[in-house]
Scaffold this motif. Structure first.
Motif, PDB file in Angstrom:
ATOM      1  N   GLN A 106       0.826  -1.209   0.000  1.00  0.00           N
ATOM      2  CA  GLN A 106       0.000   0.000   0.000  1.00  0.00           C
ATOM      3  C   GLN A 106       0.861   1.261   0.000  1.00  0.00           C
ATOM      4  OE1 GLN A 106      -2.169  -1.135   3.524  1.00  0.00           O
ATOM      5  NE2 GLN A 106      -4.016  -1.631   2.360  1.00  0.00           N
ATOM      6  N   VAL A 107       1.932   1.243   0.765  1.00  0.00           N
ATOM      7  CA  VAL A 107       2.843   2.384   0.808  1.00  0.00           C
ATOM      8  C   VAL A 107       3.507   2.577  -0.555  1.00  0.00           C
ATOM      9  CG1 VAL A 107       4.992   3.268   1.813  1.00  0.00           C
ATOM     10  CG2 VAL A 107       3.252   2.221   3.282  1.00  0.00           C
ATOM     11  N   ILE A 108       3.992   1.492  -1.135  1.00  0.00           N
ATOM     12  CA  ILE A 108       4.658   1.573  -2.436  1.00  0.00           C
ATOM     13  C   ILE A 108       3.719   2.115  -3.504  1.00  0.00           C
ATOM     14  CG2 ILE A 108       5.654   0.159  -4.299  1.00  0.00           C
ATOM     15  CD1 ILE A 108       6.736  -1.677  -1.976  1.00  0.00           C
ATOM     16  N   ALA A 109       2.457   1.691  -3.453  1.00  0.00           N
ATOM     17  CA  ALA A 109       1.491   2.147  -4.460  1.00  0.00           C
ATOM     18  C   ALA A 109       1.327   3.660  -4.422  1.00  0.00           C
ATOM     19  CB  ALA A 109       0.150   1.458  -4.245  1.00  0.00           C
ATOM     20  N   VAL A 110       1.280   4.227  -3.220  1.00  0.00           N
ATOM     21  CA  VAL A 110       1.139   5.677  -3.091  1.00  0.00           C
ATOM     22  C   VAL A 110       2.376   6.388  -3.634  1.00  0.00           C
ATOM     23  CG1 VAL A 110       0.951   7.587  -1.447  1.00  0.00           C
ATOM     24  CG2 VAL A 110      -0.452   5.530  -1.145  1.00  0.00           C
ATOM     25  N   VAL A 111       3.544   5.924  -3.219  1.00  0.00           N
ATOM     26  CA  VAL A 111       4.792   6.556  -3.665  1.00  0.00           C
ATOM     27  C   VAL A 111       4.923   6.451  -5.184  1.00  0.00           C
ATOM     28  CG1 VAL A 111       7.307   6.490  -3.474  1.00  0.00           C
ATOM     29  CG2 VAL A 111       5.902   6.107  -1.442  1.00  0.00           C
ATOM     30  N   ASN A 112       4.624   5.281  -5.727  1.00  0.00           N
ATOM     31  CA  ASN A 112       4.696   5.029  -7.170  1.00  0.00           C
ATOM     32  C   ASN A 112       3.759   5.968  -7.936  1.00  0.00           C
ATOM     33  OD1 ASN A 112       4.560   1.878  -9.082  1.00  0.00           O
ATOM     34  ND2 ASN A 112       5.294   3.893  -9.649  1.00  0.00           N
ATOM     35  N   ARG A 113       2.573   6.170  -7.388  1.00  0.00           N
ATOM     36  CA  ARG A 113       1.575   7.003  -8.062  1.00  0.00           C
ATOM     37  C   ARG A 113       2.041   8.460  -8.160  1.00  0.00           C
ATOM     38  NH1 ARG A 113      -2.396   5.061  -5.552  1.00  0.00           N
ATOM     39  NH2 ARG A 113      -2.651   6.571  -3.844  1.00  0.00           N
ATOM     40  N   VAL A 114       2.690   8.965  -7.129  1.00  0.00           N
ATOM     41  CA  VAL A 114       3.118  10.365  -7.112  1.00  0.00           C
ATOM     42  C   VAL A 114       4.434  10.570  -7.871  1.00  0.00           C
ATOM     43  CG1 VAL A 114       3.714  12.319  -5.614  1.00  0.00           C
ATOM     44  CG2 VAL A 114       1.903  10.734  -4.936  1.00  0.00           C
ATOM     45  N   ALA A 115       5.244   9.525  -7.974  1.00  0.00           N
ATOM     46  CA  ALA A 115       6.531   9.641  -8.669  1.00  0.00           C
ATOM     47  C   ALA A 115       6.314  10.043 -10.123  1.00  0.00           C
ATOM     48  CB  ALA A 115       7.283   8.320  -8.596  1.00  0.00           C
ATOM     49  N   THR A 116       7.207  10.882 -10.635  1.00  0.00           N
ATOM     50  CA  THR A 116       7.139  11.277 -12.037  1.00  0.00           C
ATOM     51  C   THR A 116       7.908  10.274 -12.893  1.00  0.00           C
ATOM     52  OG1 THR A 116       9.168  12.590 -12.125  1.00  0.00           O
ATOM     53  CG2 THR A 116       7.195  13.660 -11.228  1.00  0.00           C
ATOM     54  N   GLU A 117       7.768  10.398 -14.203  1.00  0.00           N
ATOM     55  CA  GLU A 117       8.476   9.489 -15.109  1.00  0.00           C
ATOM     56  C   GLU A 117       9.986   9.649 -15.026  1.00  0.00           C
ATOM     57  OE1 GLU A 117       7.089   9.810 -19.090  1.00  0.00           O
ATOM     58  OE2 GLU A 117       5.135   8.892 -18.665  1.00  0.00           O
ATOM     59  N   LYS A 118      10.450  10.805 -14.553  1.00  0.00           N
ATOM     60  CA  LYS A 118      11.892  11.054 -14.475  1.00  0.00           C
ATOM     61  C   LYS A 118      12.501  10.635 -13.143  1.00  0.00           C
ATOM     62  CE  LYS A 118      12.094  14.818 -17.859  1.00  0.00           C
ATOM     63  NZ  LYS A 118      12.538  16.220 -18.105  1.00  0.00           N
ATOM     64  N   ASP A 119      11.673  10.354 -12.162  1.00  0.00           N
ATOM     65  CA  ASP A 119      12.184   9.953 -10.853  1.00  0.00           C
ATOM     66  C   ASP A 119      12.676   8.506 -10.888  1.00  0.00           C
ATOM     67  OD1 ASP A 119      11.428  12.451  -9.923  1.00  0.00           O
ATOM     68  OD2 ASP A 119       9.507  11.754  -9.126  1.00  0.00           O
ATOM     69  N   THR A 120      13.694   8.215 -10.094  1.00  0.00           N
ATOM     70  CA  THR A 120      14.243   6.863 -10.006  1.00  0.00           C
ATOM     71  C   THR A 120      14.022   6.301  -8.609  1.00  0.00           C
ATOM     72  OG1 THR A 120      15.947   7.269 -11.672  1.00  0.00           O
ATOM     73  CG2 THR A 120      16.341   5.454 -10.143  1.00  0.00           C
ATOM     74  N   MET A 121      13.417   5.121  -8.527  1.00  0.00           N
ATOM     75  CA  MET A 121      13.218   4.447  -7.248  1.00  0.00           C
ATOM     76  C   MET A 121      14.499   3.697  -6.881  1.00  0.00           C
ATOM     77  SD  MET A 121      12.412   2.040  -4.944  1.00  0.00           S
ATOM     78  CE  MET A 121      12.770   0.647  -6.000  1.00  0.00           C
ATOM     79  N   VAL A 122      14.982   3.901  -5.654  1.00  0.00           N
ATOM     80  CA  VAL A 122      16.215   3.262  -5.187  1.00  0.00           C
ATOM     81  C   VAL A 122      15.930   2.529  -3.883  1.00  0.00           C
ATOM     82  CG1 VAL A 122      18.638   3.572  -4.556  1.00  0.00           C
ATOM     83  CG2 VAL A 122      17.585   5.121  -6.225  1.00  0.00           C
ATOM     84  N   THR A 123      16.301   1.247  -3.835  1.00  0.00           N
ATOM     85  CA  THR A 123      16.169   0.487  -2.600  1.00  0.00           C
ATOM     86  C   THR A 123      17.239  -0.597  -2.575  1.00  0.00           C
ATOM     87  OG1 THR A 123      14.565  -0.558  -1.110  1.00  0.00           O
ATOM     88  CG2 THR A 123      14.505  -1.247  -3.410  1.00  0.00           C
ATOM     89  N   ALA A 124      17.259  -1.373  -1.497  1.00  0.00           N
ATOM     90  CA  ALA A 124      18.258  -2.448  -1.379  1.00  0.00           C
ATOM     91  C   ALA A 124      17.729  -3.492  -0.407  1.00  0.00           C
ATOM     92  CB  ALA A 124      19.619  -1.886  -0.955  1.00  0.00           C
ATOM     93  N   ALA A 125      18.596  -4.001   0.444  1.00  0.00           N
ATOM     94  CA  ALA A 125      18.339  -5.199   1.230  1.00  0.00           C
ATOM     95  C   ALA A 125      17.121  -5.078   2.147  1.00  0.00           C
ATOM     96  CB  ALA A 125      19.570  -5.516   2.067  1.00  0.00           C
ATOM     97  N   GLY A 126      16.659  -6.252   2.617  1.00  0.00           N
ATOM     98  CA  GLY A 126      15.526  -6.309   3.529  1.00  0.00           C
ATOM     99  C   GLY A 126      14.257  -6.707   2.811  1.00  0.00           C
ATOM    100  N   GLY A 127      13.128  -6.246   3.338  1.00  0.00           N
ATOM    101  CA  GLY A 127      11.843  -6.613   2.751  1.00  0.00           C
ATOM    102  C   GLY A 127      11.463  -5.808   1.544  1.00  0.00           C
ATOM    103  N   LEU A 128      12.032  -4.601   1.405  1.00  0.00           N
ATOM    104  CA  LEU A 128      11.613  -3.734   0.308  1.00  0.00           C
ATOM    105  C   LEU A 128      12.029  -4.217  -1.075  1.00  0.00           C
ATOM    106  CD1 LEU A 128      11.909  -0.296   2.076  1.00  0.00           C
ATOM    107  CD2 LEU A 128       9.895  -1.147   0.858  1.00  0.00           C
ATOM    108  N   PRO A 129      13.151  -4.917  -1.263  1.00  0.00           N
ATOM    109  CA  PRO A 129      13.427  -5.427  -2.603  1.00  0.00           C
ATOM    110  C   PRO A 129      12.298  -6.275  -3.176  1.00  0.00           C
ATOM    111  CG  PRO A 129      15.419  -5.530  -1.319  1.00  0.00           C
ATOM    112  CD  PRO A 129      14.325  -5.098  -0.371  1.00  0.00           C
ATOM    113  N   GLY A 130      11.848  -7.273  -2.425  1.00  0.00           N
ATOM    114  CA  GLY A 130      10.770  -8.111  -2.932  1.00  0.00           C
ATOM    115  C   GLY A 130       9.492  -7.336  -3.146  1.00  0.00           C
ATOM    116  N   GLU A 131       9.185  -6.428  -2.222  1.00  0.00           N
ATOM    117  CA  GLU A 131       7.940  -5.679  -2.322  1.00  0.00           C
ATOM    118  C   GLU A 131       7.976  -4.654  -3.457  1.00  0.00           C
ATOM    119  OE1 GLU A 131       4.993  -6.187  -0.372  1.00  0.00           O
ATOM    120  OE2 GLU A 131       6.155  -8.026  -0.156  1.00  0.00           O
ATOM    121  N   THR A 132       9.098  -3.986  -3.655  1.00  0.00           N
ATOM    122  CA  THR A 132       9.170  -3.020  -4.758  1.00  0.00           C
ATOM    123  C   THR A 132       9.274  -3.715  -6.112  1.00  0.00           C
ATOM    124  OG1 THR A 132      11.570  -2.809  -4.436  1.00  0.00           O
ATOM    125  CG2 THR A 132      10.169  -1.151  -3.393  1.00  0.00           C
TER     126      THR A 132
END
Length: 619
Positions: free
Chosen positions: A398-424
């Motif tokens: 649910q959190v990712i969906a909100v962030v994804n929706r507001v992100a522009t086409e030029k923005d880059t999503m950055v993440t790494a280890a833990g639970g967020l890799p699988g979820e993103t």
């Protein structure tokens, strides 16, 4: 003829060489080395910093807060530039150097370029043992910098001023080689840095480097084409090498024209958009059910630019034992894994030759129809999981969906280890090519904010890196929030606080072990019923960032929209559920005790044994 030379110290000559190297991006000549991240100590401040200070207008030096994180920022820069430009990271001797070893591992595992320069102990050994020296009684030439050997593609220690004449070009060639790409390490003994030497002027001539595109062997292409023509249920796996080769469009067009579904690895995510008609999502442990089902029924798999890591292959249980692999890769080592039929060469060149060799062959339309139906079902499931509910704490999805929706086409999503890799990887819907960076080759906690700082430098204001980080990784490494504010490189950081190391708690309890030492409430803390939580918004403010804490998804959306308008790094925190995860994907080979008194662990062991029985062992 008398050879012309210029007398310089080793430090001065090294820096002059770096600024003489150039490359070309989109027809524009640019410096190959875009800058230096540095933390100075006695091992590099008196000589190397003297040389860097003189050229800061053409080779900027950025002050790091932590040696590991600044090297991770350098790696993030190289990744954002698709390995076409390189950053340098320099440290002193001793702990400053060893702090970079983890970052070197990230670059090595992910095949990313970075030049690491560390001070070293005295070559003449006269003042031994010196400050921060670790002595090896039976091997006096061994220093802590030898620890980089295991995590470097190129390693050297300069013991004579003339050695950089041969060493530096080889280091550059390694970092730009599609097959060998990775970190280059050069140790610089303190007494060697100061020595003056008559260097040939040719050594400093401006050089234009290009990244080679090796063509494949014609017989390998012909054999691969013959095998692919027999396929009834083929599947493409697109890896990170597709992006670095610039082959994303070619592979997507090949998949669509030939009627072959296209899955991707974690490193490959972002080559195509979420809604591409041949795309079925990521494959493997952090993948979609659509890709998993297609892989389980595949008779021929075309793997392009991938290491075939266990998170892609489900520890080699995702495919039938008789599934045949065509492996297109610039590295021979990768191309021959698991008895694959190798096609060794640049991904773009290989695909071009393979496309010609395939003639007018296409797969039966039913294969793509099946794939599109499965992927549509997956997206329906995603929509349901991302929709707001009455739950007091939102899920990652649910959190990712909100962030994804507001992100522009030029923005880059950055993440790494833990639970967020699988979820993103499952939930983030890519809007534009090369706008997704999940470091999962080395799965390095702490890459998120540091790597995003490098991305921000590479983007140079053309979009903003959006960091998604858990509370665990944030606590491990967050000082580059301050770095980004100091340097003026804006980030948007979303901290998901699930009260500890949530995904490892899931693995621990899923294998029958009671929750222990992962979530704060299961750790040895003063108040287990109400363990102290960090106020991440206030912490970020103390480092100069703007910040907000959100109590709901509606708050989060408003905060994200506000963050897009701010003039500096902005940190948003929100509590998230440690127990709700997006379903789907393959299983994972992990160790479970063979004997145990707990019934839960014995059951987990039985599950692992049943899972391992499906494993392709060496084929």
């Amino acid at each position: 003829m008398v050879a012309k030379s210029v007398r310089l110290t080793v430090g001065q000559a090294l820096v002059r060489y770096l600024i003489s190297q150039h490359t070309e991006i989109d027809g524009q000549r640019v410096p190959l080395f875009a800058g230096v991240f540095g933390i100075f100590g006695h091992g590099n401040v008196t000589c190397l910093s003297e040389a860097l200070e003189q050229v800061q207008d053409v080779l900027p030096t950025w002050r790091g807060q932590n040696e590991q994180s600044m090297a991770l920022a350098a790696i993030g820069y190289g990744k954002a530039k698709l390995r076409r430009q390189i950053m340098v990271a320099t440290t002193s001797v001793g702990p400053g150097a060893t702090n970079m070893v983890t970052a070197a591992g990230v670059a090595h595992a992910n095949r990313l370029p970075v030049l690491l320069l560390s001070g070293d102990t005295y070559n003449n050994r006269l003042p031994d043992p010196v400050l921060q020296q670790v002595e090896h009684f039976g091997a006096p030439s061994t220093t802590v910098n030898d620890s980089f050997r295991a995590v470097s593609r190129f390693w050297d220690r300069i013991t004579d001023p003339a050695q950089i004449i041969s060493s530096l070009p080889q280091a550059v060639a390694t970092m730009l080689d599609p097959a060998d790409c990775g970190p280059a390490f050069i140790g610089l003994p303190q007494d060697i840095q100061e020595i003056a030497y008559d260097y040939p002027v040719e050594f400093f001539e401006e050089t234009l480097w290009t990244i080679p595109r090796p063509r494949p062997d014609r017989d390998q292409v012909a054999t691969a084409a013959a095998l692919l023509k027999t396929a009834k249920k083929p599947l493409i796996i697109s890896g990170g090498g597709v992006r670095y080769s610039g082959a994303a469009d070619a592979l997507a067009d090949f998949a669509l024209a030939r009627g072959i579904p296209m899955a991707e690895t974690i490193a490959g995510k972002g080559a195509v958009l979420h809604n591409h008609p041949a795309y079925v999502g990521p494959l493997g442990i952090e993948g979609t059910d659509a890709a998993k089902e297609l892989a389980e029924g595949a008779d021929v798999v075309i793997a392009v630019g991938t290491r075939l890591q266990d998170f892609t292959t489900g520890s080699w249980t995702t495919f039938n034992r008789d599934t045949q692999f065509i492996n297109i890769n610039a590295a021979r080592f990768d191309a021959r894994k698991h008895r694959s039929l190798p096609v060794v060469g640049d991904a773009l060149e290989c695909l071009s030759d393979l496309d010609v060799a395939m003639g007018d062959w296409t797969c039966d339309r039913a294969r793509m129809t099946e794939a599109q139906t499965l992927y549509a079902n997956w997206n329906t499931m995603l929509d349901a999981g991302q929709s707001p509910t009455d739950a007091p704490v939102p899920s990652y999805a649910q959190v990712i969906a909100v962030v994804n929706r507001v992100a522009t086409e030029k923005d880059t999503m950055v993440t790494a280890a833990g639970g967020l890799p699988g979820e993103t990887v499952k939930n983030w819907r890519v809007k534009a090519p090369n706008t997704f960076d999940c470091e999962f080759g080395f799965s390095c906690m702490g890459y998120e904010i540091a790597g995003a700082w490098g991305h921000a430098m590479a983007k140079d204001g053309d979009g903003v890196p959006i960091v998604m980080v858990g509370d665990g990784s944030y606590m491990l490494m967050n000082s580059d929030i301050y770095s980004s504010v100091l340097s003026g490189h804006k980030l948007i950081v979303v901290v998901c606080d699930n009260g500890g190391f949530g995904v490892i708690n899931r693995l621990q309890t899923g294998m029958g072990v009671p929750g222990f030492n992962n979530l704060l409430k299961d750790s040895r803390v003063l108040n287990k019923n109400n363990p102290l939580h960090v106020d991440f918004a206030k912490h970020a403010e103390s480092m100069g960032a703007l910040s907000r804490h959100c109590d709901s998804l509606a708050d989060l959306e408003a905060a994200m929209e506000w963050a897009q308008t701010t003039d500096r790094t902005t940190v948003i925190s929100i509590n998230s559920d440690a127990y709700t995860w997006t379903p789907g994907g393959a299983d994972w080979y992990v160790g479970v005790p063979e004997i145990n008194e707990r019934e839960s662990i014995r059951e987990a062991r039985k599950g692992q044994e049943a899972f391992r029985s499906k494993q392709r062992r060496g084929v």
